[in-house]
Design an enzyme around this catalytic site. Structure first.
Site, short mmCIF file in Angstrom:
data_model
loop_
_atom_site.label_atom_id
_atom_site.label_comp_id
_atom_site.label_asym_id
_atom_site.label_seq_id
_atom_site.Cartn_x
_atom_site.Cartn_y
_atom_site.Cartn_z
NE ARG A 274 6.31 -8.68 26.67
CZ ARG A 274 6.73 -8.94 25.54
NH1 ARG A 274 5.75 -8.61 24.50
NH2 ARG A 274 7.68 -9.79 25.23
CB SER B 61 2.99 -5.89 22.42
OG SER B 61 4.23 -6.22 22.95
NE ARG C 223 12.65 -8.39 22.65
CZ ARG C 223 12.54 -9.47 21.92
NH1 ARG C 223 11.50 -10.10 21.42
NH2 ARG C 223 13.91 -10.09 21.51
CD GLU D 146 3.06 6.67 23.01
OE1 GLU D 146 3.23 7.89 22.59
OE2 GLU D 146 3.21 5.61 22.43
CG HIS E 148 9.39 -4.38 24.92
ND1 HIS E 148 8.60 -5.07 25.32
CD2 HIS E 148 9.61 -4.75 23.53
CE1 HIS E 148 7.85 -5.93 24.53
NE2 HIS E 148 8.73 -5.80 23.19
CG ASP F 153 11.95 -3.72 18.19
OD1 ASP F 153 12.05 -4.00 16.98
OD2 ASP F 153 11.08 -4.00 19.04
CG PHE G 91 7.08 4.22 22.88
CD1 PHE G 91 8.04 5.04 22.12
CD2 PHE G 91 6.87 3.21 22.31
CE1 PHE G 91 8.44 4.42 21.03
CE2 PHE G 91 7.13 2.49 21.06
CZ PHE G 91 8.11 3.23 20.35
#
Lengths: 555, 324
Positions: free
Chosen positions: B10, B37, B173, B58, B115, B123, B83
């Site tokens: 990221r 994030s 992630r 989204e 992710h 999660d 998502f």
């Protein structure tokens, strides 16, 4: 394009006919939702949208996003009228290999959004509006969403985003026609208040039940509520939206699904169904028989014309007829342009200024500046040269062109060349100059003569009946070919203007139904008459038409 | 093998975006309440008028990007993998992949998610997207990437900005080991041969690439020569390189942190079965969901689904025995 009120209406009619032709040829499609937004699209295409059909990707063009994509025939028809492609191409709608897909598609140059999946057009429009802001472009995004698709949560996601980023270059119309595929919106998923009965008119009667505007207001939008079939209201709303800064605008437009065709109006069955070929000519005749009713305010209280204008508005007149008399061309004197200018701020209703004055060329500029939507001058005081100048001046200023003849006047030969571009022809059925006269019966014969002449010269405007029109004769005046009716004492002279106008409409409607029944009989005999009657399933229409059919000897 | 150098995808994505933002004024970035994030907020600080946070919405993220793209912008839309394809597939299909301006295929939107897969960890199964490759690669006009390390992330981000059309790129992630060199070239539809071999091929993507290299080392000790391919471009897939591998090594093992149905393994099998059929074994989630695992337990979660270098060794040996 910047057309006048009458030309916009003419183009809307043309587009409606194309919708019928296209869906009939395709054998499927969505006429109902195409007709409910017909006036909205008309106002956009022919007055406000900046576009170039020869250069559809022109980067400074305004963007039109049809979120309720199933109304594609409505969009395509207007694109054809606006010059993007020949009108004949509408016959390829929904066919293999056509750029006119079942739902709007970028395959067709000029289409901005691939519709079909409902509830997404508003987010897309916000994206276009944001891009315009980044690039400091002054194009405007106009979007049409449906009330059915407002069930989709994404509409409200986009509503919040538009308010957050203050996209004032976005104006949205909600085509509030109260019908979605399964049934009435208020039964499927109420936007306003749950509908308790099967009668949609219950919803219409009581404006206090309307909550949709409040929803949008609470989302931070500038909200304007209008009758979505009134060109002048749409026009005024767009003008207001275009000058509103810092917030997006939502124009809640109360509309009727299938508007203009009685058997389609308010009928959920016409959401997605094409008309049969044998009914198409009757539908086209119905489209050609749309009419307007206007009070003439000089028949009211001349000392308080402001109040008479207000009564016209409350009475839901289609426009206001203003008789200007100079005491020379006619013996009486009424008012001049200064009064019209004063009245102009009271309403957006179109002003039909009927100049019964000498030397109209000298004064016409004043009446344009006063805010007239159409100006009519008399054959008796014009000639080819002066009328030509008046004609051009009016067209240049987006004002409708009217021409009038007195009872004892025939259309002068020099005027024939102007007939095809006239917006209105007033055939006086009383001697002008004073109110309260009786309708001159010879006018019926004159009308028959005129109709041939007008047809030969491609007249496509309104014939306005002016003088002595009342409840008793309005049906026959309609049958003669008049499509605009001025009522003096019979409307403005009545206590209840709204009821008087309603009675006028009922009479004209009855005469129109007779006309259409005759047409059905002529084309397909009793079988088609019965079929056509059977299409009228909403409300009391069928019973009323049956009664007329019995009187005509069809049943 | 040496201890790997672990870097964060990221952060690399964020750096690449800011660089692109400087080079091209049409690059815009959109997020959905995950911009810190995803680290796209860095772009927002640099270019506030080209950065849009549409909230937890989204569908709206996707379609707003489409509107920007049709107006000449190059939107990068980012949030978590779970998502985006999972939630907004209709908008991805109908508002981005389907609309095609004359002469073009789809709108110019870049979906970059983080992710992806089981390695999301704590999660839990609700957040472990193991269906996205299957969902995205069946949509016409859409291209699908899974980078193996930060070098790939950086180069693919730049590639997407310069190549017209819709893309989907899935990042992991956790920090990932470097497997590529700085000079590695990336091309759409071209697999990278990281190690040559003649007895078998392991086709990997994302976090399984490093595992495949480790497996190849172990196999070498047993005298088995294993080729390792980084199939970062799952669509279009590199049919030429796969056919060559099938022809020259005679069997293929695929490994991914995705359901074995519809993922990279399926794409490889589809391609090879038409060009040069050889025995194939697919490693990945065996049509079952993931579950919570703390960071240090992620290897256990992956092991439960057979996503380890040891299982790759085992599967290579098995699939070799089925060679034609």
């Amino acid at each position: 394009m910047g057309l006048n009120y009458y030309q916009i209406k003419k183009n809307i009619l043309r587009a409606r006919k194309l919708v019928i032709k296209a869906t009939n040829t395709a054998g499927s499609g969505h006429p109902g939702g195409s007709f409910s937004m017909a006036e909205i699209l008309g106002c956009l295409f022919y007055k406000y949208l900046k576009f170039d059909p020869k250069n559809p990707q022109w980067e400074d063009r305004d963007r039109l996003v049809l979120s309720k994509g199933h109304a594609a025939p409505g969009l395509f028809s207007n694109m054809a009228v606006a010059g993007y492609f020949p009108e004949s191409e509408l016959e390829t709608l929904r066919k293999f290999g056509s750029k006119l897909q079942g739902h709007p598609d970028l395959k067709c140059p000029g289409v901005e959004f691939c519709g079909g999946s409902l509830g997404t057009g508003l987010s897309y429009s916000v994206g276009i509006a944001l891009a315009g802001k980044i690039d400091s472009k002054d194009y405007h995004v106009y979007t049409i969403i449906g009330d059915g698709e407002s069930d989709e949560g994404q509409v409200w996601e986009a509503a919040m985003t538009a308010a957050k980023y203050k996209v004032d270059n976005l104006t949205v119309f909600l085509d509030r026609n109260f019908i979605q595929q399964d049934s009435y919106t208020e039964k499927i998923m109420p936007l306003d208040k749950k509908l308790e009965t099967d009668n949609i008119s219950e919803m219409w009667k009581d404006a206090s039940r309307w909550k949709t505007g409040d929803k949008w207001r609470s989302f931070g939008w500038n909200v304007i509520e209008i009758d979505g079939h009134r060109v002048e209201q749409i026009d005024a709303a767009i003008a207001k939206a275009n000058t509103t800064k810092g917030v997006p605008t939502m124009i809640i437009s109360r509309t009727i699904k299938g508007k203009s065709i009685e058997h389609m109006e308010d009928n959920p069955a016409w959401h997605g169904k094409a008309p049969d070929s044998d009914v198409v000519p009757i539908i086209n005749m119905e489209l050609d028989s749309q009419f307007m009713i206007a009070p003439s305010i000089i028949a009211g209280d001349m000392s308080n014309l402001e109040n008479e204008v207000k009564r016209c508005v409350a009475g839901r007149a289609d426009y206001i007829h203003l008789d200007v008399m100079d005491g020379q061309f006619v013996p009486n004197k009424t008012f001049d342009h200064t009064k019209i200018k004063e009245l102009r701020s009271l309403t957006v209703l179109p002003f039909d200024s009927h100049l019964m004055i000498n030397e109209p060329l000298k004064h016409v500029r004043d009446y344009i500046d006063a805010g007239s939507d159409i100006i009519t001058v008399h054959a008796e005081v014009t000639d080819e040269s002066s009328f030509g100048e008046i004609h051009d001046l009016l067209k240049q200023n987006q004002v409708g062109v009217g021409f009038a003849i007195n009872p004892d006047t025939e259309l002068p030969e020099w005027s024939y060349k102007f007939i095809s571009s006239l917006d209105q022809l007033i055939v006086m059925s009383v001697v002008p100059g004073k109110s309260g006269q009786k309708y001159i019966e010879e006018t019926h014969v004159k009308m028959a003569r005129l109709n041939t002449l007008l047809k030969e010269n491609n007249f496509s405007g309104y014939i306005e009946a002016d003088g002595g029109v009342n409840l008793e004769n309005i049906g026959s005046v309609f049958a003669d070919g008049a499509r605009a009716f001025v009522g003096g004492g019979a409307i403005i002279g009545q206590q209840d203007v709204r009821a008087a106008i309603r009675d006028f409409r009922t009479e004209v409607l009855s005469s129109r139904r007779q006309l259409l029944l005759d047409k059905a009989n002529e084309l397909g005999g009793i079988e088609l008459v019965n079929k056509w009657i059977g299409l009228h399933v909403v409300g009391e229409k069928q019973e009323q038409i049956k009664k007329i059919a019995k009187e005509r000897g069809y049943l | 093998m040496n201890e790997p150098v672990m870097t964060d995808m990221r952060s690399e994505y964020s750096k690449a975006l800011i660089q692109l933002g400087k080079e091209n004024p049409n690059v815009v970035v959109l997020g959905a309440d995950t911009t810190d994030s995803l680290k796209t907020s860095g772009f927002g600080k640099e270019f506030p008028n080209r950065f849009f946070n549409v909230g937890i919405a989204e569908a709206n993220l996707v379609t707003t990007s489409a509107g920007l793209a049709v107006s000449g912008k190059i939107p990068f839309a980012s949030t978590y993998a779970i998502f985006l394809p999972g939630r907004a597939v209709d908008q991805i299909r109908n508002n981005v992949a389907y609309p095609s301006p004359p002469g073009k295929k789809g709108l110019n939107v870049k979906f970059v998610v983080s992710h992806g897969g089981l390695s999301v960890g704590p999660d839990g199964g609700s957040h472990q997207q193991i269906e996205d490759i299957g969902i995205m690669r069946v949509i016409p006009n859409l291209r699908v990437f899974i980078p193996a390390d930060t070098i790939a992330v950086s180069k693919l981000t730049s590639l997407m900005a310069n190549e017209y059309g819709p893309f989907y790129m899935r990042m992991a992630r956790s920090k990932t080991p470097l497997v590529h060199s700085d000079s590695q070239n990336f091309e759409t539809g071209k697999a990278i041969t990281l190690r040559d071999g003649s007895d078998c091929t392991i086709a990997a993507c994302g976090i399984t690439v490093r595992m495949a290299l480790e497996a190849a080392e172990l196999l070498q000790q047993d005298g088995i020569s294993c080729r390792v391919l980084d199939i970062f471009s799952i669509k279009p897939i590199d049919g030429t390189t796969l056919e060559k591998a099938a022809r020259e090594t005679g069997c293929i093992v695929t490994a991914e942190e995705h359901n074995i149905l519809g993922g990279m393994g399926s794409a490889v099998a589809e391609s090879v079965s038409e060009s040069y059929p050889v025995p194939i074994k697919r490693i990945g989630a065996q049509d079952m969901f993931g579950e919570s695992a703390r960071d240090k337990e992620i290897p256990l979660l992956l092991e439960k689904h057979g996503i380890t270098s040891f299982n790759m060794v085992k599967q290579v040996k098995e699939v070799r025995s089925k060679k034609l």
